[in-house]
Motif scaffolding. Structure first.
Motif, PDB file in Angstrom:
ATOM      1  N   GLN A 216       0.826  -1.202   0.000  1.00 35.47           N
ATOM      2  CA  GLN A 216       0.000   0.000   0.000  1.00 35.47           C
ATOM      3  C   GLN A 216       0.865   1.258   0.000  1.00 35.47           C
ATOM      4  OE1 GLN A 216       0.817  -1.369   2.879  1.00 35.47           O
ATOM      5  NE2 GLN A 216       0.849   0.183   4.489  1.00 35.47           N
ATOM      6  N   THR A 217       0.262   2.353  -0.430  1.00 33.70           N
ATOM      7  CA  THR A 217       0.955   3.645  -0.445  1.00 33.70           C
ATOM      8  C   THR A 217       0.884   4.324   0.915  1.00 33.70           C
ATOM      9  OG1 THR A 217       0.445   3.918  -2.788  1.00 33.70           O
ATOM     10  CG2 THR A 217       1.041   5.907  -1.569  1.00 33.70           C
ATOM     11  N   GLU A 218      -0.249   4.236   1.580  1.00 33.03           N
ATOM     12  CA  GLU A 218      -0.448   4.937   2.852  1.00 33.03           C
ATOM     13  C   GLU A 218       0.560   4.461   3.894  1.00 33.03           C
ATOM     14  OE1 GLU A 218      -3.986   5.811   6.135  1.00 33.03           O
ATOM     15  OE2 GLU A 218      -4.504   5.089   4.132  1.00 33.03           O
ATOM     16  N   ALA A 219       1.125   5.416   4.627  1.00 36.19           N
ATOM     17  CA  ALA A 219       2.144   5.103   5.621  1.00 36.19           C
ATOM     18  C   ALA A 219       2.082   6.122   6.748  1.00 36.19           C
ATOM     19  CB  ALA A 219       3.532   5.114   4.978  1.00 36.19           C
ATOM     20  N   GLY A 220       2.646   5.732   7.896  1.00 32.82           N
ATOM     21  CA  GLY A 220       2.696   6.665   9.010  1.00 32.82           C
ATOM     22  C   GLY A 220       2.725   5.965  10.342  1.00 32.82           C
ATOM     23  N   ASP A 221       2.837   6.753  11.396  1.00 35.56           N
ATOM     24  CA  ASP A 221       2.877   6.203  12.745  1.00 35.56           C
ATOM     25  C   ASP A 221       1.570   5.532  13.138  1.00 35.56           C
ATOM     26  OD1 ASP A 221       5.422   7.191  12.951  1.00 35.56           O
ATOM     27  OD2 ASP A 221       4.851   8.997  14.072  1.00 35.56           O
ATOM     28  N   HIS A 222       0.487   5.835  12.426  1.00 35.34           N
ATOM     29  CA  HIS A 222      -0.814   5.285  12.793  1.00 35.34           C
ATOM     30  C   HIS A 222      -0.972   3.825  12.382  1.00 35.34           C
ATOM     31  CE1 HIS A 222      -1.238   6.525   8.623  1.00 35.34           C
ATOM     32  NE2 HIS A 222      -2.344   5.823   8.507  1.00 35.34           N
ATOM     33  N   VAL A 223      -0.148   3.321  11.461  1.00 39.00           N
ATOM     34  CA  VAL A 223      -0.283   1.938  11.004  1.00 39.00           C
ATOM     35  C   VAL A 223       0.116   0.998  12.142  1.00 39.00           C
ATOM     36  CG1 VAL A 223       0.463   0.223   9.316  1.00 39.00           C
ATOM     37  CG2 VAL A 223       0.137   2.610   8.620  1.00 39.00           C
ATOM     38  N   GLY A 224      -0.766   0.049  12.471  1.00 42.93           N
ATOM     39  CA  GLY A 224      -0.532  -0.827  13.617  1.00 42.93           C
ATOM     40  C   GLY A 224       0.064  -2.166  13.261  1.00 42.93           C
ATOM     41  N   VAL A 225      -0.545  -2.876  12.302  1.00 45.81           N
ATOM     42  CA  VAL A 225      -0.057  -4.191  11.877  1.00 45.81           C
ATOM     43  C   VAL A 225      -0.257  -4.301  10.372  1.00 45.81           C
ATOM     44  CG1 VAL A 225      -0.471  -5.396  14.059  1.00 45.81           C
ATOM     45  CG2 VAL A 225      -2.298  -5.280  12.347  1.00 45.81           C
ATOM     46  N   ALA A 226       0.277  -5.382   9.799  1.00 44.34           N
ATOM     47  CA  ALA A 226       0.091  -5.659   8.378  1.00 44.34           C
ATOM     48  C   ALA A 226      -0.443  -7.073   8.205  1.00 44.34           C
ATOM     49  CB  ALA A 226       1.406  -5.491   7.620  1.00 44.34           C
ATOM     50  N   ALA A 227      -1.102  -7.311   7.064  1.00 42.75           N
ATOM     51  CA  ALA A 227      -1.696  -8.614   6.765  1.00 42.75           C
ATOM     52  C   ALA A 227      -1.757  -8.767   5.246  1.00 42.75           C
ATOM     53  CB  ALA A 227      -3.088  -8.715   7.384  1.00 42.75           C
ATOM     54  N   PRO A 228      -2.083  -9.957   4.758  1.00 41.11           N
ATOM     55  CA  PRO A 228      -2.120 -10.165   3.308  1.00 41.11           C
ATOM     56  C   PRO A 228      -3.086  -9.218   2.598  1.00 41.11           C
ATOM     57  CG  PRO A 228      -2.117 -12.272   4.448  1.00 41.11           C
ATOM     58  CD  PRO A 228      -2.296 -11.221   5.498  1.00 41.11           C
ATOM     59  N   GLY A 229      -2.611  -8.608   1.500  1.00 39.92           N
ATOM     60  CA  GLY A 229      -3.448  -7.686   0.750  1.00 39.92           C
ATOM     61  C   GLY A 229      -3.232  -7.767  -0.748  1.00 39.92           C
ATOM     62  N   ALA A 230      -2.587  -8.804  -1.237  1.00 40.05           N
ATOM     63  CA  ALA A 230      -2.317  -8.958  -2.668  1.00 40.05           C
ATOM     64  C   ALA A 230      -2.471 -10.412  -3.074  1.00 40.05           C
ATOM     65  CB  ALA A 230      -0.907  -8.464  -3.001  1.00 40.05           C
ATOM     66  N   GLU A 231      -2.942 -10.625  -4.305  1.00 38.66           N
ATOM     67  CA  GLU A 231      -3.099 -11.968  -4.874  1.00 38.66           C
ATOM     68  C   GLU A 231      -3.964 -12.855  -3.977  1.00 38.66           C
ATOM     69  OE1 GLU A 231       0.656 -13.602  -6.269  1.00 38.66           O
ATOM     70  OE2 GLU A 231       1.496 -11.577  -6.331  1.00 38.66           O
ATOM     71  N   LEU A 232      -5.105 -12.326  -3.579  1.00 35.46           N
ATOM     72  CA  LEU A 232      -5.986 -13.002  -2.635  1.00 35.46           C
ATOM     73  C   LEU A 232      -7.113 -13.740  -3.341  1.00 35.46           C
ATOM     74  CD1 LEU A 232      -6.358 -10.146   0.009  1.00 35.46           C
ATOM     75  CD2 LEU A 232      -4.613 -11.943  -0.102  1.00 35.46           C
ATOM     76  N   VAL A 233      -7.757 -14.627  -2.593  1.00 33.08           N
ATOM     77  CA  VAL A 233      -8.968 -15.330  -3.014  1.00 33.08           C
ATOM     78  C   VAL A 233     -10.034 -15.069  -1.960  1.00 33.08           C
ATOM     79  CG1 VAL A 233     -10.016 -17.578  -3.495  1.00 33.08           C
ATOM     80  CG2 VAL A 233      -7.622 -17.158  -4.114  1.00 33.08           C
ATOM     81  N   SER A 234     -11.275 -14.843  -2.399  1.00 38.15           N
ATOM     82  CA  SER A 234     -12.369 -14.731  -1.432  1.00 38.15           C
ATOM     83  C   SER A 234     -13.700 -14.889  -2.146  1.00 38.15           C
ATOM     84  CB  SER A 234     -12.319 -13.398  -0.671  1.00 38.15           C
ATOM     85  OG  SER A 234     -13.275 -13.416   0.393  1.00 38.15           O
ATOM     86  N   THR A 235     -14.763 -14.800  -1.374  1.00 43.89           N
ATOM     87  CA  THR A 235     -16.113 -14.937  -1.892  1.00 43.89           C
ATOM     88  C   THR A 235     -16.468 -13.790  -2.824  1.00 43.89           C
ATOM     89  OG1 THR A 235     -16.796 -13.914   0.194  1.00 43.89           O
ATOM     90  CG2 THR A 235     -17.052 -16.292   0.009  1.00 43.89           C
ATOM     91  N   SER A 236     -17.309 -14.079  -3.790  1.00 39.08           N
ATOM     92  CA  SER A 236     -17.693 -13.077  -4.783  1.00 39.08           C
ATOM     93  C   SER A 236     -19.166 -12.739  -4.677  1.00 39.08           C
ATOM     94  CB  SER A 236     -17.407 -13.600  -6.198  1.00 39.08           C
ATOM     95  OG  SER A 236     -17.875 -12.687  -7.180  1.00 39.08           O
ATOM     96  N   ALA A 237     -19.486 -11.483  -4.964  1.00 36.24           N
ATOM     97  CA  ALA A 237     -20.873 -11.090  -5.181  1.00 36.24           C
ATOM     98  C   ALA A 237     -21.342 -11.684  -6.505  1.00 36.24           C
ATOM     99  CB  ALA A 237     -20.982  -9.570  -5.207  1.00 36.24           C
TER     100      ALA A 237
END
Length: 383
Positions: A216-237
């Motif tokens: 992600q582009t957003e950055a700063g002291d407010h960011v607490g943790v990180a988790a998967p955010g690319a090449e994901l699979v999930s349920t679809s509408a």
């Protein structure tokens, strides 16, 4: 991820790439890629919820998914798992809310390797926007609705591009009621922030790709943790009652869904903890960045779901930004460490016996040498 009608945008979606934001709702709703039948998705392997399910599946937790609504017609949501009532939205033309909800709590199903993090949790689908950069006042109302419905975890799947006093006040009210508020760090312009992601007390989530690199582009002291955010699979509408998915999806906003699911597991396994104490546990147990300190895009590190649920920690332990001196700092001790193998025990016993015998031999040799120098006379005479 941005879903829109144009064929060029559809091509971007097929690649999991973000399309340009639009102030208008999409003219054509999202459709599934199919039913995912590949290997367990990498993000799911990283979080490894199946390892935690013997402890808890998130039962008794209500997770509000605030964004574009959630399509209740996807067959991987259990009957009654998506709650209705005033302020809820059980349809989702855009599709991002359904993807986020699936990451949080989709049911295991024999037709696919994909499953949500906390399948025992219920979902409260709330729509406040149909596009990016939603109105912060409308988002504040959505957070109030979630708090009024007693959501234990509030996931802001689509943050607003600007802040407002009403939004800050809504976050404060939700936290005062014990909710964990999770929001994605998903601003796309350098130096920009999203809200309530950057609001004090909110768990702001960065995102990583399979290589562990921030995406992600957003950055700063407010960011607490990180988790998967690319090449994901999930349920679809648009599944129409079947088990259907979108993949590969790259959207930094979806990393917050993984954190919200783990927060539900922590709340179910540690019901005595306040919302703020859950946030502390999530940040304290994360895998630290390479620097060992806070990173503006990774926060305090990548989420460690098993450690967050199982570690032995005092309820009032301070967060990683306020660690006490080393002599009193609490140790993070994940549960269920395996017992030593019998061969290890035997080897350890033999090694210890060898050390003892060697020490005894050394003492004996020294005593003999001293006695020889004295001509075998006692070392002390009685007058």
């Amino acid at each position: 991820m941005r879903f829109a009608a144009a064929s060029a945008v559809a091509g971007l979606l097929a690649l999991g790439l973000p399309a340009a934001a639009s102030a208008a709702p999409p003219a054509q709703c999202a459709n599934p890629s199919g039913t995912y039948g590949g290997a367990v998705p990498w993000g799911q392997r990283l979080i490894d919820p199946a390892r935690i399910w013997p402890l808890t599946r998130g039962d008794g937790q209500l997770v509000a998914v605030i964004g574009t609504g959630v399509d209740a017609q996807n067959g991987q949501f259990a009957p009654g798992q998506l709650e209705g009532g005033a302020g809820t939205e059980r349809s989702d033309c855009d599709g991002r809310g359904t993807i986020a909800a699936g990451i949080v709590a989709a049911q295991p199903d024999p037709s696919t390797t994909f499953a949500g993090v906390a399948p025992g949790a219920h979902l409260l689908p709330i729509r406040y926007t149909a596009s990016d950069g939603g109105d912060p006042g409308a988002l504040a109302g959505a957070i109030d609705t979630a708090a009024d419905r007693h959501a234990s975890v509030i996931l802001v799947a689509v943050p607003a591009a600007s802040d407002s006093p009403a939004l800050s006040d809504a976050v404060s009210r939700a936290r005062s009621r014990g909710a964990v508020v999770v929001s994605a760090a998903s601003a796309t312009q350098q130096g920009a922030r999203t809200y309530p992601t950057a609001t004090s007390g909110v768990l702001a989530v960065g995102s990583v790709n399979p290589a562990g690199e921030p995406v992600q582009t957003e950055a700063g002291d407010h960011v607490g943790v990180a988790a998967p955010g690319a090449e994901l699979v999930s349920t679809s509408a648009g599944a129409g009652g079947t088990v259907a998915h979108r993949w590969p999806v790259t959207d930094p906003g979806l990393a917050a869904a993984y954190v919200a699911g783990v927060a539900a597991l922590v709340r179910a396994y540690h019901p005595e903890l306040s919302g703020d104490q859950v946030v502390t546990r999530l940040t304290l147990t994360a895998h630290r960045p390479p620097t060992g300190t806070h990173d503006p895009r990774l926060g305090w590190g990548v989420l460690d779901a098993y450690a967050a649920v199982s570690s032995t920690l005092p309820a009032d332990v301070p967060g990683p930004g306020a660690v006490p001196p080393p002599a009193t700092a609490p140790a993070v001790l994940p549960a269920a460490a395996p017992a030593p193998r019998p061969s290890d025990v035997t080897a350890g016993t033999i090694a210890l016996a060898g050390v003892v015998l060697a020490a005894a031999a050394g003492v004996t040799v020294a005593a003999v040498r001293r006695a020889r120098r004295r001509g075998w006379r006692p070392s002390r005479f009685t007058p």
